[in-house]
Scaffold this active site. Structure first.
Site, PDB file in Angstrom:
ATOM      1  N   ASP A  52      20.235 -11.716  46.740  1.00 28.63           N
ATOM      2  CA  ASP A  52      21.681 -11.810  46.512  1.00 28.63           C
ATOM      3  C   ASP A  52      22.250 -13.093  47.130  1.00 28.63           C
ATOM      4  O   ASP A  52      21.770 -13.553  48.167  1.00 28.63           O
ATOM      5  CB  ASP A  52      22.342 -10.573  47.136  1.00 28.63           C
ATOM      6  CG  ASP A  52      23.752 -10.353  46.611  1.00 28.63           C
ATOM      7  OD1 ASP A  52      24.161 -11.057  45.667  1.00 28.63           O
ATOM      8  OD2 ASP A  52      24.447  -9.475  47.155  1.00 28.63           O
ATOM      9  N   HIS A  69      21.394 -19.854  40.542  1.00 26.70           N
ATOM     10  CA  HIS A  69      20.239 -19.067  40.072  1.00 26.70           C
ATOM     11  C   HIS A  69      18.978 -19.945  40.013  1.00 26.70           C
ATOM     12  O   HIS A  69      17.887 -19.496  40.362  1.00 26.70           O
ATOM     13  CB  HIS A  69      20.533 -18.444  38.710  1.00 26.70           C
ATOM     14  CG  HIS A  69      21.638 -17.425  38.758  1.00 26.70           C
ATOM     15  ND1 HIS A  69      21.680 -16.433  39.706  1.00 26.70           N
ATOM     16  CD2 HIS A  69      22.746 -17.244  37.975  1.00 26.70           C
ATOM     17  CE1 HIS A  69      22.766 -15.681  39.516  1.00 26.70           C
ATOM     18  NE2 HIS A  69      23.429 -16.162  38.473  1.00 26.70           N
ATOM     19  N   LEU A 163      -2.017  -9.784  44.986  1.00 20.14           N
ATOM     20  CA  LEU A 163      -0.636  -9.314  45.148  1.00 20.14           C
ATOM     21  C   LEU A 163      -0.137  -8.640  43.867  1.00 20.14           C
ATOM     22  O   LEU A 163      -0.273  -9.191  42.771  1.00 20.14           O
ATOM     23  CB  LEU A 163       0.261 -10.526  45.466  1.00 20.14           C
ATOM     24  CG  LEU A 163       1.768 -10.280  45.481  1.00 20.14           C
ATOM     25  CD1 LEU A 163       2.173  -9.396  46.651  1.00 20.14           C
ATOM     26  CD2 LEU A 163       2.526 -11.611  45.518  1.00 20.14           C
TER      27      LEU A 163
HETATM   28  C1  FPP Z   1      22.393 -12.142  42.706  1.00 24.47           C
HETATM   29  O1  FPP Z   1      23.204 -13.216  43.109  1.00 24.47           O
HETATM   30  C2  FPP Z   1      21.267 -12.618  41.943  1.00 24.47           C
HETATM   31  C3  FPP Z   1      21.029 -12.312  40.638  1.00 24.47           C
HETATM   32  C4  FPP Z   1      21.902 -11.437  39.837  1.00 24.47           C
HETATM   33  C5  FPP Z   1      19.871 -12.850  39.929  1.00 24.47           C
HETATM   34  C6  FPP Z   1      18.653 -13.093  40.775  1.00 24.47           C
HETATM   35  C7  FPP Z   1      17.787 -13.969  40.000  1.00 24.47           C
HETATM   36  C8  FPP Z   1      17.041 -14.993  40.485  1.00 24.47           C
HETATM   37  C9  FPP Z   1      16.876 -15.307  41.910  1.00 24.47           C
HETATM   38  C10 FPP Z   1      16.347 -15.881  39.565  1.00 24.47           C
HETATM   39  C11 FPP Z   1      15.786 -15.265  38.307  1.00 24.47           C
HETATM   40  C12 FPP Z   1      14.486 -14.614  38.519  1.00 24.47           C
HETATM   41  C13 FPP Z   1      13.386 -14.904  37.795  1.00 24.47           C
HETATM   42  C14 FPP Z   1      12.169 -14.075  37.923  1.00 24.47           C
HETATM   43  C15 FPP Z   1      13.359 -16.016  36.860  1.00 24.47           C
HETATM   44  P1  FPP Z   1      24.708 -13.238  42.636  1.00 24.47           P
HETATM   45  O2  FPP Z   1      24.797 -14.037  41.394  1.00 24.47           O
HETATM   46  O3  FPP Z   1      25.230 -11.846  42.510  1.00 24.47           O
HETATM   47  O4  FPP Z   1      25.367 -13.980  43.843  1.00 24.47           O
HETATM   48  P2  FPP Z   1      26.836 -13.763  44.408  1.00 24.47           P
HETATM   49  O5  FPP Z   1      26.912 -12.333  44.885  1.00 24.47           O
HETATM   50  O6  FPP Z   1      26.923 -14.751  45.534  1.00 24.47           O
HETATM   51  O7  FPP Z   1      27.783 -14.059  43.295  1.00 24.47           O
END
Ligand code: FPP
Length: 281
Positions: A52, A69, A163
């Protein structure tokens, strides 16, 4: 210990023969002080991570959310490598939830594009490292190209014994439980399973994570303290670590901090203090 490490390196240990304690290789620790302070420590078999804070990371840098992202993918790459280096057996990451479909069209598109790029660029290394990829979630919800990419990744790595990497995509914990309940109901209706034989083991066998150990350690970054519909069945006895680091900044040192925290926890599974006879059972 040295012989065990060598054997693990060549993957000759069977699951139940793995040593309970793992010495973290010195090359993966960030400072001399840390090396000194590192005793062999109890490691979790199964780590789950809620990645997150990508959006906040981008906002702080006045970048679009998609840049957050993309930076998140970089962090993920290193955390997967660290998990492999440190002998974690199962790593489950929350990449896209069923609720994430409600984000803006632009953000969903960016995440889907990243997903495609991720599999294209990483699959060779992951396969070479003997990583087995499993997608948990409703693959059918994904656009065709992404569906094909994840199916190929699973097929290509299905015999790998290193893994076990579970990537949660279009995943929701309640949806997973509903799916399992339906499968059991279907078996009961078909007459292959008597309702009185439905127990925790039967339900577990219908989950995406069937046959895998429960989560030992769940990490959520960015300071939020919620589980957000992630692995409700599998985390009932997990130790929870909430780290304030935004996901793109989460590195090996932060990961090691969470592992140390886990090693120092007293896991009692509902028993009284001291009944387990182990510091972290
Ligand atoms: C949450 O941060 C994160 C996500 C919804 C996506 C997580 C995805 C990745 C790390 C990359 C994609 C993964 C792969 C396997 C390609 P948020 O956007 O909710 O952050 P915020 O709460 O600060 O807005």
């Amino acid at each position: 210990m040295f012989v065990e490490k060598l054997a693990r390196l060549f993957n000759v240990f069977k699951k139940d023969q793995k040593p309970a304690y793992i010495t973290v290789p010195i090359s993966h620790v960030n400072s001399a002080a840390q090396v000194q302070a590192l005793p062999p420590m109890r490691m979790p078999r199964h780590v789950a991570i809620i990645m997150d804070g990508n959006g906040r990371w981008a906002r702080r840098k006045e970048l679009p959310r998609s840049a957050g992202h993309a930076a998140g993918v970089e962090a993920l790459r290193d955390i997967i490598r660290a998990s492999d280096d440190w002998g974690i057996e199962y790593l489950t990451i929350y990449a896209f939830s069923t609720e994430n479909w409600a984000r803006s069209h632009e953000e969903v598109e960016a995440l889907m594009a990243l997903l495609l790029k991720y599999f294209a660029s990483e699959i060779d290394e992951l396969d070479e490292k003997n990583v087995r990829i499993t997608i948990i979630g409703n693959i059918g919800d994904l656009p065709e190209a992404q569906r094909e990419a994840v199916r190929n990744a699973m097929a290509r790595t299905k015999e790998n014994t290193g893994l076990k990497l579970n990537i949660a995509l279009s995943y929701g914990g309640r949806a997973e439980l509903v799916r399992a309940a339906k499968a059991l109901a279907q078996k009961a209706a078909d007459g292959t399973l008597a309702p009185e034989d439905i127990d925790a083991q039967a339900l577990e066998a219908e989950l995406y994570t069937a046959g895998q150990p429960d989560v030992d350690l769940l990490i959520r970054t960015s300071g939020e303290m919620r589980l957000s519909n992630f692995l409700p069945w599998q985390t009932v006895y997990a130790e929870l670590v909430f780290d304030r680091t935004l996901w793109p900044d989460f590195d090996r040192a932060a990961y090691m901090r969470a592992l140390r925290e886990y090693a120092n926890r007293d896991r009692r599974y509902g028993r009284r203090d001291g009944e387990t006879g182990e510091a972290n059972a």
